[in-house]
Design an enzyme around this catalytic site. Structure first.
Site, PDB file in Angstrom:
ATOM      1  CE1 TYR A   1       0.498  -0.900   4.503  1.00 13.67           C
ATOM      2  CE2 TYR A   1       0.124   1.601   4.541  1.00 13.67           C
ATOM      3  CZ  TYR A   1       0.509   0.477   5.240  1.00 13.67           C
ATOM      4  OH  TYR A   1       1.100   0.640   6.453  1.00 13.67           O
TER       5      TYR A   1
ATOM      6  CE1 TYR B   1      -4.313  -0.890   2.536  1.00  7.96           C
ATOM      7  CE2 TYR B   1      -5.780   0.637   1.708  1.00  7.96           C
ATOM      8  CZ  TYR B   1      -5.228   0.082   2.901  1.00  7.96           C
ATOM      9  OH  TYR B   1      -5.216   0.608   4.060  1.00  7.96           O
TER      10      TYR B   1
ATOM     11  CG  ASN C   1      -9.054  -3.908  12.535  1.00  5.68           C
ATOM     12  OD1 ASN C   1      -9.362  -2.527  12.535  1.00  5.68           O
ATOM     13  ND2 ASN C   1      -7.777  -4.106  12.670  1.00  5.68           N
TER      14      ASN C   1
ATOM     15  NE  ARG D   1      -9.444  -0.754   8.465  1.00  2.00           N
ATOM     16  CZ  ARG D   1      -9.651  -0.841   9.839  1.00  2.00           C
ATOM     17  NH1 ARG D   1     -10.760  -0.877  10.219  1.00  2.00           N
ATOM     18  NH2 ARG D   1      -8.560  -0.377  10.574  1.00  2.00           N
TER      19      ARG D   1
ATOM     20  CG  ASP E   1      -3.105  -2.160  14.589  1.00  2.00           C
ATOM     21  OD1 ASP E   1      -4.304  -2.766  14.426  1.00  2.00           O
ATOM     22  OD2 ASP E   1      -2.801  -1.809  13.497  1.00  2.00           O
TER      23      ASP E   1
HETATM   24  P1  ADP Z   1      -8.851   2.160  16.068  1.00  2.00           P
HETATM   25  O1  ADP Z   1      -7.678   2.795  15.917  1.00  2.00           O
HETATM   26  O2  ADP Z   1      -9.037   0.653  16.089  1.00  2.00           O
HETATM   27  O3  ADP Z   1     -10.111   2.745  15.360  1.00  2.00           O
HETATM   28  P2  ADP Z   1      -9.740   3.757  18.509  1.00  2.00           P
HETATM   29  O4  ADP Z   1      -9.717   5.130  17.658  1.00  2.00           O
HETATM   30  O5  ADP Z   1     -10.955   3.695  19.271  1.00  2.00           O
HETATM   31  O6  ADP Z   1      -9.480   2.457  17.636  1.00  2.00           O
HETATM   32  O7  ADP Z   1      -8.416   3.855  19.215  1.00  2.00           O
HETATM   33  C1  ADP Z   1      -8.113   2.937  19.974  1.00  2.00           C
HETATM   34  C2  ADP Z   1      -7.352   3.310  21.402  1.00  2.00           C
HETATM   35  O8  ADP Z   1      -6.331   4.281  21.126  1.00  2.00           O
HETATM   36  C3  ADP Z   1      -8.252   4.009  22.420  1.00  2.00           C
HETATM   37  O9  ADP Z   1      -9.020   2.953  23.006  1.00  2.00           O
HETATM   38  C4  ADP Z   1      -7.609   4.921  23.259  1.00  2.00           C
HETATM   39  O10 ADP Z   1      -6.830   4.044  24.312  1.00  2.00           O
HETATM   40  C5  ADP Z   1      -6.396   5.453  22.279  1.00  2.00           C
HETATM   41  N1  ADP Z   1      -6.687   6.666  21.541  1.00  2.00           N
HETATM   42  C6  ADP Z   1      -7.720   6.941  20.326  1.00  2.00           C
HETATM   43  N2  ADP Z   1      -7.687   8.322  20.115  1.00  2.00           N
HETATM   44  C7  ADP Z   1      -7.290   8.810  21.319  1.00  2.00           C
HETATM   45  C8  ADP Z   1      -7.037  10.251  21.644  1.00  2.00           C
HETATM   46  N3  ADP Z   1      -7.556  11.116  20.971  1.00  2.00           N
HETATM   47  N4  ADP Z   1      -6.495  10.413  22.822  1.00  2.00           N
HETATM   48  C9  ADP Z   1      -6.053   9.607  23.799  1.00  2.00           C
HETATM   49  N5  ADP Z   1      -6.083   8.191  23.422  1.00  2.00           N
HETATM   50  C10 ADP Z   1      -6.798   7.961  22.176  1.00  2.00           C
END
Ligand code: ADP
Length: 297
Positions: free
Chosen positions: A87, A100, A163, A165, A256
């Site tokens: 990618y 991708y 996940n 997608r 991840d």
């Molecule tokens: P994904 O990346 O799988 O979409 P999320 O966006 O929910 O998952 O984020 C995964 C984890 O990363 C969250 O549970 C949190 O612990 C951390 N995280 C994500 N965004 C923030 C943020 N703005 N501030 C602090 N921690 C964050």
């Protein structure tokens, strides 16, 4: 005795733009990223492995070398005449977009090479994701889930990140059905609320957790960006606060790295609440720097 964490999925070549306008080559992919972070948070007594399939060309060999150098033990079937997926990240006016090339990737046949799963035992953890399911054929998905079921019966804990997608699936209904089937073999499910809400109409994180508990999970850890993490076990649901990240540079691999923090904590015998805090702290560091693989030290 050494315990083992085995992540199953696709690692791809990543071409990322550099300041000088050229592209730098790296290697990444959700299940591999989780293994990479796992290697960084779990102690030496845990072997971290990555199971997939690659080709027999130079870039496939470089990928394997990269894994070895990162301390992630490769369990890679080498398929003659094949190669790995790729990618490319484009940056235009500060916005990132992804292209991708993965439809012919060797990893699509990884479910024909699952022997290593049968060597796992009690105390070990096997991890796969909705993306792992998405790249397989229907028959491949069945083989992977059978292998997970047998491993679970042998005392291996199975961890699953849905996940979601949609671009990797023929349609949303197929994706949702396959992901829920994936969840039926899992002890630990690590969904992201925003994606789940849009595809399953979950009203809140508790609804997401309930759906996966009902599918048979013993622990559901619902991520929700900067909002609290919801921890759900049968009869016991609570929230773990997330500290705001000091700066947000690139949220790639937030989920991840979070998964790796949680799973290494659980493998080290920590309570889910403590493990979730470790996952959130690691993810907060990862989103403070550019790229999927950010050295947390
Ligand atoms: P994904 O990346 O799988 O979409 P999320 O966006 O929910 O998952 O984020 C995964 C984890 O990363 C969250 O549970 C949190 O612990 C951390 N995280 C994500 N965004 C923030 C943020 N703005 N501030 C602090 N921690 C964050």
């Amino acid at each position: 005795m050494t315990r083992r964490f085995l992540s199953i999925g696709e690692c791809m070549v990543e071409m990322a733009p550099r300041e000088d306008g050229a592209f730098g080559m790296g290697f990444a992919g959700d299940a591999f990223n989780t293994a990479w972070y796992m290697r960084r948070c779990a102690g030496d007594e845990i072997e971290v492995g990555f199971l997939s399939a690659i080709g027999d060309d130079d870039v496939s060999r470089r990928m394997e070398d990269f894994m070895q150098a990162a301390g992630v033990r490769p369990y890679l079937a080498v398929l003659p005449g094949r190669s790995v997926g790729l990618y490319l990240i484009s940056l235009r006016d500060g916005e990132r977009s992804f292209s991708y090339w993965r439809s012919a990737s060797a990893a699509r046949d990884l479910a024909d090479h699952l022997d290593e799963v049968t060597r796992l035992g009690p105390g070990d953890v096997a991890f796969f994701s909705g993306i792992t399911l998405a790249i397989l054929s229907g028959a491949g998905r069945d083989r992977l889930l059978d292998a997970m079921c047998q491993a679970r019966a042998a005392g291996v804990r199975i961890a699953f990140d849905p996940n979601l997608r949609p671009r990797l699936w023929p349609d949303g209904a197929t994706m949702c059905a396959a992901v829920m089937e994936g969840a039926t073999v899992a002890d630990i499910v690590l969904p992201s609320f925003e994606d789940e809400a849009s595809w399953f109409d979950d009203a809140d994180t508790a609804a997401t957790a309930r759906r996966y508990l009902d599918a048979g999970a013993g622990l559901v850890v619902v991520k929700d960006g900067a909002n609290p993490v919801l921890l759900a076990e049968p009869g016991n649901v609570r929230e773990v606060p997330v500290r705001p990240a000091p700066r947000i540079v690139d949220t790639t691999a937030a989920g991840d790295s979070f998964n790796a923090g949680v799973l290494s904590g659980l493998m080290n015998g920590e309570a889910p609440d403590v493990a979730a805090r470790a996952g959130a702290a690691l993810a907060a560091r990862v989103i403070g720097a550019r790229g999927a693989l950010v050295d947390p030290d």
